[in-house]
Design a protein around this motif. Structure first.
Motif, PDB file in Angstrom:
ATOM      1  N   LEU A   1       0.827  -1.208   0.000  1.00  0.00           N
ATOM      2  CA  LEU A   1       0.000   0.000   0.000  1.00  0.00           C
ATOM      3  C   LEU A   1       0.863   1.260   0.000  1.00  0.00           C
ATOM      4  N   ALA A   2       0.315   2.306  -0.626  1.00  0.00           N
ATOM      5  CA  ALA A   2       1.003   3.597  -0.722  1.00  0.00           C
ATOM      6  C   ALA A   2       0.398   4.567   0.298  1.00  0.00           C
ATOM      7  N   PRO A   3       1.094   5.673   0.584  1.00  0.00           N
ATOM      8  CA  PRO A   3       0.599   6.616   1.593  1.00  0.00           C
ATOM      9  C   PRO A   3      -0.857   7.037   1.403  1.00  0.00           C
ATOM     10  N   TRP A   4      -1.300   7.273   0.147  1.00  0.00           N
ATOM     11  CA  TRP A   4      -2.701   7.685  -0.057  1.00  0.00           C
ATOM     12  C   TRP A   4      -3.678   6.549   0.255  1.00  0.00           C
ATOM     13  N   ASP A   5      -3.189   5.303   0.244  1.00  0.00           N
ATOM     14  CA  ASP A   5      -4.064   4.177   0.584  1.00  0.00           C
ATOM     15  C   ASP A   5      -4.312   4.084   2.091  1.00  0.00           C
ATOM     16  N   PHE A   6      -3.293   4.379   2.903  1.00  0.00           N
ATOM     17  CA  PHE A   6      -3.414   4.087   4.345  1.00  0.00           C
ATOM     18  C   PHE A   6      -3.430   5.311   5.257  1.00  0.00           C
ATOM     19  N   ALA A   7      -3.142   6.523   4.719  1.00  0.00           N
ATOM     20  CA  ALA A   7      -3.000   7.694   5.610  1.00  0.00           C
ATOM     21  C   ALA A   7      -4.282   7.950   6.411  1.00  0.00           C
ATOM     22  N   ALA A   8      -5.429   7.902   5.749  1.00  0.00           N
ATOM     23  CA  ALA A   8      -6.690   8.159   6.450  1.00  0.00           C
ATOM     24  C   ALA A   8      -7.056   6.977   7.348  1.00  0.00           C
ATOM     25  N   GLY A   9      -6.935   5.766   6.814  1.00  0.00           N
ATOM     26  CA  GLY A   9      -7.315   4.572   7.575  1.00  0.00           C
ATOM     27  C   GLY A   9      -6.525   4.430   8.863  1.00  0.00           C
ATOM     28  N   LYS A  10      -5.239   4.735   8.802  1.00  0.00           N
ATOM     29  CA  LYS A  10      -4.377   4.643   9.983  1.00  0.00           C
ATOM     30  C   LYS A  10      -4.921   5.541  11.099  1.00  0.00           C
ATOM     31  N   LEU A  11      -5.277   6.761  10.739  1.00  0.00           N
ATOM     32  CA  LEU A  11      -5.796   7.703  11.745  1.00  0.00           C
ATOM     33  C   LEU A  11      -7.133   7.248  12.324  1.00  0.00           C
ATOM     34  N   LEU A  12      -8.014   6.786  11.445  1.00  0.00           N
ATOM     35  CA  LEU A  12      -9.336   6.329  11.915  1.00  0.00           C
ATOM     36  C   LEU A  12      -9.171   5.167  12.883  1.00  0.00           C
ATOM     37  N   ILE A  13      -8.299   4.230  12.522  1.00  0.00           N
ATOM     38  CA  ILE A  13      -8.095   3.035  13.356  1.00  0.00           C
ATOM     39  C   ILE A  13      -7.488   3.419  14.702  1.00  0.00           C
TER      40      ILE A  13
ATOM     41  N   LYS B   1       6.565  -2.869  12.492  1.00  0.00           N
ATOM     42  CA  LYS B   1       7.343  -1.623  12.591  1.00  0.00           C
ATOM     43  C   LYS B   1       6.413  -0.436  12.347  1.00  0.00           C
ATOM     44  N   PRO B   2       6.844   0.766  12.754  1.00  0.00           N
ATOM     45  CA  PRO B   2       6.013   1.953  12.484  1.00  0.00           C
ATOM     46  C   PRO B   2       5.869   2.179  10.974  1.00  0.00           C
ATOM     47  N   ILE B   3       4.743   2.728  10.572  1.00  0.00           N
ATOM     48  CA  ILE B   3       4.479   3.016   9.162  1.00  0.00           C
ATOM     49  C   ILE B   3       5.274   4.249   8.725  1.00  0.00           C
ATOM     50  N   ASN B   4       5.881   4.174   7.554  1.00  0.00           N
ATOM     51  CA  ASN B   4       6.535   5.337   6.961  1.00  0.00           C
ATOM     52  C   ASN B   4       5.541   6.023   6.022  1.00  0.00           C
ATOM     53  N   LEU B   5       5.162   7.250   6.369  1.00  0.00           N
ATOM     54  CA  LEU B   5       4.127   7.969   5.601  1.00  0.00           C
ATOM     55  C   LEU B   5       4.600   8.436   4.233  1.00  0.00           C
ATOM     56  N   LEU B   6       5.899   8.344   3.990  1.00  0.00           N
ATOM     57  CA  LEU B   6       6.421   8.843   2.713  1.00  0.00           C
ATOM     58  C   LEU B   6       6.704   7.735   1.712  1.00  0.00           C
ATOM     59  N   ASP B   7       6.395   6.497   2.074  1.00  0.00           N
ATOM     60  CA  ASP B   7       6.780   5.383   1.199  1.00  0.00           C
ATOM     61  C   ASP B   7       5.692   4.321   1.157  1.00  0.00           C
ATOM     62  N   LYS B   8       5.831   3.383   0.200  1.00  0.00           N
ATOM     63  CA  LYS B   8       4.957   2.208   0.214  1.00  0.00           C
ATOM     64  C   LYS B   8       5.322   1.347   1.416  1.00  0.00           C
ATOM     65  N   ASN B   9       4.329   0.664   1.967  1.00  0.00           N
ATOM     66  CA  ASN B   9       4.538  -0.175   3.156  1.00  0.00           C
ATOM     67  C   ASN B   9       3.745  -1.469   3.031  1.00  0.00           C
ATOM     68  N   THR B  10       4.181  -2.487   3.754  1.00  0.00           N
ATOM     69  CA  THR B  10       3.261  -3.568   4.074  1.00  0.00           C
ATOM     70  C   THR B  10       2.416  -3.033   5.228  1.00  0.00           C
ATOM     71  N   ILE B  11       1.182  -3.506   5.334  1.00  0.00           N
ATOM     72  CA  ILE B  11       0.280  -2.947   6.353  1.00  0.00           C
ATOM     73  C   ILE B  11      -0.420  -4.080   7.096  1.00  0.00           C
TER      74      ILE B  11
END
Ligand code: 2AM
Ligand code: CA
Ligand code: CA
Ligand code: CA
Length: 280
Positions: A213-225, A238-248
């Motif tokens: 997933l890319a930052p636009w995929d998870f930025a909102a969901g992370k906050l809601l959760i 590990k903590p999510i890096n908001l500037l890069d793709k991540n496993t989630i």
């Protein structure tokens, strides 16, 4: 003295623009739109994804010229650091659903200031369900305040996962999650990371996993959760890096910690492979 950022106004503006954009998207169902592919034949993009992204960027830039926008379709800014106010924007999350089903897609917006989450919105357009929060004030579904997440037994839990991740693939050893799938009550796959994360925040799902997933995929969901009391990390905790793709890997707190301890960590201890999207 610098002008105080008016978060209430930003919140109201974002909500208004999201509902307006949702109406435009629904109106597009009656007209034909062009469908293109991006990185591979299943990676779709339509004119509506692009028009919706431009719709938001025009409005944000007009009212908040100092804010930056990281949008999936690339009409925003080249964001390489987290300073100031950044809007992480996915104009249509679940484009494949949008094309094939005309439902099960969402607009996803997470707004951060200096890397700290301030407001989040996930709008399931055809269900007219807007999940939203501003940091510290609780999670809402439309006008209804949702309850914080409660502990859940693994044997009674639901996990959202795409079948890709438990069959042969390049990113994660399929043996990592398959024992968990035998233990839990069931799995779901909605095809929209934003909707899946909103459902975890709302307690409709107990967890969700994705390997790319890319930052636009998870930025909102992370906050809601997090606002609902849930946890959002990479698959290897590990903590999510908001500037890069991540496993989630996100979930209810008890679900997340049990799955990390009893399934993911043991898989890593056995040297089952796990690759982050940024390393390819
Ligand atoms: P999208 O629809 O905005 O592209 C589908 O499994 C989910 O993963 C969707 O939320 C989709 O977002 C996201 N996704 C991220 N990268 C993808 C890719 N390369 N191909 C397809 N879906 C992707
Ligand atoms: Ca896409
Ligand atoms: Ca997306
Ligand atoms: Ca998208």
């Amino acid at each position: 003295m610098t002008l105080e950022t008016n978060w209430n106004q930003i919140y109201e503006d974002a909500k208004g623009w999201i509902r307006e954009a949702g109406e435009e998207i629904i109106a597009s169902f009656t007209t034909s739109f062009a469908i293109d592919t991006k990185s591979n034949p299943n990676d779709l993009v339509t004119d509506i994804d692009k028009e919706t992204e431009k719709f938001f960027i025009e409005r944000i830039k007009k009212i908040y010229p100092s804010h930056r926008i990281m949008g999936e379709e690339g009409f925003g800014d080249q964001v390489e650091d987290l300073s100031g106010v950044i809007w992480f924007l996915d104009p249509i999350d679940g484009t494949m659903n949008f094309v094939h089903q005309q439902t099960n897609f969402a607009i996803s917006i997470g707004i951060y200031e200096d890397g700290v989450g301030k407001a989040a919105f996930i709008y399931d357009v055809t269900k007219d369900e807007l999940y939203h929060c501003s940091k510290g004030t609780g999670l809402y579904l439309n006008n209804e305040k949702l309850k914080p997440l409660e502990p859940v037994k693994l044997s009674e839990s639901l996990l959202a996962i795409n079948a890709t991740w438990v069959t042969e693939n390049h990113r994660i050893d399929p043996r990592t999650f398959s024992p968990l799938l035998k233990k839990i009550r069931g799995t779901r796959s909605y095809g929209s990371a934003a909707i899946e994360m909103a459902y975890v925040a709302a307690g409709r799902l107990d967890g969700y996993v994705s390997l790319r997933l890319a930052p636009w995929d998870f930025a909102a969901g992370k906050l809601l959760i997090e606002e609902a009391g849930g946890v959002c990390t990479t698959v290897d905790n590990k903590p999510i890096n908001l500037l890069d793709k991540n496993t989630i890997f996100v979930g209810n707190e008890t679900f997340h910690s049990q799955v990390q301890k009893d399934y993911i960590q043991p898989a890593l201890d056995q040297n089952y492979y796990l690759k982050t999207p940024s390393t390819k």
